[in-house]
Design a protein around this motif. Structure first.
Motif, PDB file in Angstrom:
ATOM      1  N   LEU A 374      45.874  40.070  36.956  1.00  0.00           N
ATOM      2  CA  LEU A 374      45.003  41.208  37.208  1.00  0.00           C
ATOM      3  C   LEU A 374      43.546  40.799  37.390  1.00  0.00           C
ATOM      4  O   LEU A 374      42.844  41.324  38.257  1.00  0.00           O
ATOM      5  CB  LEU A 374      45.129  42.225  36.065  1.00  0.00           C
ATOM      6  N   ALA A 375      43.077  39.823  36.589  1.00  0.00           N
ATOM      7  CA  ALA A 375      41.676  39.395  36.687  1.00  0.00           C
ATOM      8  C   ALA A 375      41.364  38.838  38.065  1.00  0.00           C
ATOM      9  O   ALA A 375      40.341  39.177  38.679  1.00  0.00           O
ATOM     10  CB  ALA A 375      41.377  38.346  35.610  1.00  0.00           C
ATOM     11  N   SER A 376      42.250  37.967  38.602  1.00  0.00           N
ATOM     12  CA  SER A 376      42.001  37.391  39.921  1.00  0.00           C
ATOM     13  C   SER A 376      42.102  38.450  41.013  1.00  0.00           C
ATOM     14  O   SER A 376      41.405  38.387  42.024  1.00  0.00           O
ATOM     15  CB  SER A 376      42.975  36.247  40.205  1.00  0.00           C
ATOM     16  N   GLU A 377      42.966  39.467  40.814  1.00  0.00           N
ATOM     17  CA  GLU A 377      43.091  40.540  41.792  1.00  0.00           C
ATOM     18  C   GLU A 377      41.824  41.397  41.827  1.00  0.00           C
ATOM     19  O   GLU A 377      41.349  41.776  42.897  1.00  0.00           O
ATOM     20  CB  GLU A 377      44.295  41.430  41.469  1.00  0.00           C
ATOM     21  N   LEU A 378      41.281  41.707  40.658  1.00  0.00           N
ATOM     22  CA  LEU A 378      40.111  42.584  40.598  1.00  0.00           C
ATOM     23  C   LEU A 378      38.808  41.857  40.909  1.00  0.00           C
ATOM     24  O   LEU A 378      37.971  42.362  41.653  1.00  0.00           O
ATOM     25  CB  LEU A 378      40.007  43.235  39.222  1.00  0.00           C
TER      26      LEU A 378
END
Length: 612
Positions: A374-378
């Motif tokens: 999720l962190a890399s996506e956001l």
């Protein structure tokens, strides 16, 4: 092949005489069609064409389908010589099952004529029983039907391959069919050729539509005055162009229909047909002259654009009113409501009606992305941030939404660590990509959504209180479908129009659908309509059919009995565990799979197998 044909014939004989069918010996699509034909009272011992257009009506129907004929005939005529050795016929059929064009081998043409399989005949399941043309029309899929797979004996000596043809608006334009006498051998390789030819016709339809639109813009270039109240639309009523004077009053004109323009305060003075520059007799659109009768108030706001179904219920009208107010500013919005109520469509409407409408709308389902991704996506990442990272890095959703709106769905599912990082971005309006040092400023509007009660999550310590106050600024509740019972007929009508399903629900059936609780909301209703469309086909859905499909006790018992007979004891236990996990996670497949320690791919496969 003769043995197989004999088996099919024996299956057919037993079905038409006794009504019993061994479904293991016949394809599912064929058995469905046979049952429908039996229900409709089609005579299995006949099957000759009966409904044949007169010469005048046939010509009229060809005129109505001139776009399809213009796109298809050059392709079909170029293919005919290559299929001469198969002794086949090429047919082009309109969406109502009427044969618009037929050509091919002379012997096959004569054989077809003996059963009234000719131009102008209606060749549907209701007319002649199971056949590749009629069945493809109903199921809207490519299909190959051979010999006694046909319901009526008139077609038992034929093999047929059909594929739907879709127009530029993704609507059914017609059916392409190749038929051949099976006495010269069965050719099962024709279906891929039919599908490829249908695709070529679809590409030609798209190209023709673009050409017509360009010609309409050419007509627009000939307009003398930009101060007129005038629009140009295509022959389907889609607005292609309007004068500068009208653009100032209707900045979102490309989303409007002619009816919307009328509702904005314009009356119609008259229309002028516009014809193709290439084919003078081909009418491609209209020039429509209008009169502005709206009240000239300096503060008049454009109509709130909502891509979903508005309906008439008071509950949803209040929701739209709140959404319209929210669209006038950059206030952070939180949408609450059960799953399947249309929160993303409402979020998109807020964006499209806001000052950011020309910027991107980026939607992220926080509950569907694994926590470690999720962190890399956001936030994105820089080159070399981790093993497997893209060479040039990756822009996260925050950067992708710059200048527009970021919609964070299922915000209640994110981890505590991610909540801290998200709070920092919301406060500072800048994001640092993973592995990077330099902050990147972002200008975005935030809309969040959740089916959970955020107050409850804060009380339980699962949602940070400071983040709660950041995102819970302007809350809007999206009502469940049971509070929008008045809107159900409008939702059904919208589905039928979009899926070209000409059907009428009886008063009893409509009342039953309105009274049903719909725990899965709009999503459940649409999935049910899709299933009902398949089950009822071209027939009118009966109240009995609808109640049998929606009655939880009856349907569940039937499914359970049928499944239990096929499942081993171990599989029954596994099915029970999966069902419990889905209930515990409110239908979230990813978390349900984690709960019972099952790989997600396996979980999806068994969902289908166990009919969950």
């Amino acid at each position: 092949m003769e043995v197989q044909d004999s088996l099919k014939r024996s299956v057919w004989n037993r079905f038409v005489k006794e009504g019993s069918l061994d479904e293991s010996r016949i394809k599912k699509r064929i058995s469905e069609s046979w049952f429908l034909c039996r229900q409709e009272g089609v005579n299995p011992y006949d099957g000759k064409g009966e409904t044949i257009l007169t010469k005048e009506n046939f010509q009229q129907r060809k005129n109505e389908n001139r776009k399809l004929l213009h796109a298809a005939l050059p392709i079909l005529k170029s293919l005919l010589p290559f299929f001469e050795h198969t002794k086949s016929l090429f047919l082009l059929v309109d969406p109502e099952g009427y044969v618009l064009f037929m050509d091919g081998h002379e012997m096959a043409m004569n054989k077809a004529k003996s059963i009234n399989f000719i131009e102008g005949v209606r060749w549907t399941e209701e007319e002649v029983g199971t056949n590749a043309i009629g069945t493809a029309l109903r199921i809207k899929e490519p299909i190959h039907i051979i010999g006694p797979e046909h319901y009526a004996v008139a077609s038992h000596s034929w093999g047929c391959s059909s594929s739907p043809i879709w127009n530029e608006n993704a609507q059914l334009a017609g059916i392409l069919n190749i038929s051949y006498p099976v006495g010269f051998g069965i050719n099962e390789q024709l279906l891929p050729s039919v599908i490829a030819a249908a695709y070529a016709i679809e590409q030609r339809l798209v190209a023709d539509a673009r050409s017509r639109e360009l010609q309409l813009l050419q007509h627009a270039s000939l307009v003398q005055s930009a101060d007129e109240w005038m629009i140009i639309c295509n022959d389907q009523g889609k607005i292609v162009w309007l004068t500068e004077r009208m653009r100032k009053l209707l900045p979102q004109w490309h989303q409007l229909t002619i009816s919307d323009v009328k509702a904005e305060g314009f009356s119609f003075l008259g229309e002028q047909p516009l014809y193709s520059f290439q084919q003078k007799e081909d009418m491609i659109g209209y020039k429509i002259y209008l009169k502005n009768v709206r009240k000239q108030t300096p503060c008049m706001r454009p109509k709130f654009i909502y891509e979903g179904v508005k309906g008439t219920s008071e509950a949803f009208r209040n929701t739209l009113l709140q959404a319209e107010k929210a669209s006038r500013s950059d206030v952070t919005v939180h949408l609450s409501g059960e799953t399947g109520t249309g929160k993303e469509i409402l979020a998109r409407a807020i964006h499209l009606n806001s000052s950011r409408k020309n910027g991107p709308f980026i939607a992220v389902n926080c509950g569907a992305i694994p926590k470690d991704l999720l962190a890399s996506e956001l936030f994105g990442y820089v080159q070399g941030a981790f093993t497997g990272a893209k060479r040039n890095g990756h822009k996260g959703k925050f950067e992708q939404a710059n200048g527009g709106t970021l919609f964070l769905d299922e915000i209640g599912e994110i981890s505590q660590e991610m909540q801290v990082a998200l709070l920092r971005v919301l406060e500072e309006r800048e994001v640092v990509p993973l592995g990077g040092l330099k902050p990147v400023p972002v200008d975005i509007r935030i809309i969040t959504a959740s089916h959970r009660d955020l107050d409850d999550l804060v009380e339980k310590g699962r949602l940070r209180e400071d983040l709660y106050y950041r995102i819970f600024v302007y809350p809007i509740e999206v009502p469940p479908l049971k509070k929008r019972a008045k809107d159900i007929p409008y939702l059904i009508k919208d589905y039928c129009i979009k899926n070209n399903w000409n059907v009428h629900f009886s008063k009893d059936a409509a009342e039953y659908l309105q009274s049903f609780p719909w725990p899965g909301n709009i999503r459940q209703l649409l999935h049910f309509l899709e299933r009902l469309h398949v089950e009822s086909g071209a027939s009118q859905p009966t109240l009995e059919l609808i109640t049998s499909m929606l009655n939880p006790a009856k349907t569940s018992q039937q499914l359970d009995n049928r499944t239990i007979e096929k499942l081993t004891y171990r599989e029954q236990i596994e099915k029970s565990k999966m069902a419990d996990a889905l209930l515990a996670t409110d239908g979230n497949v990813m978390r349900a799979a984690e709960m019972i320690n099952m790989p997600r791919s396996t979980f999806y496969r068994k969902l289908k197998k166990f009919d969950l």
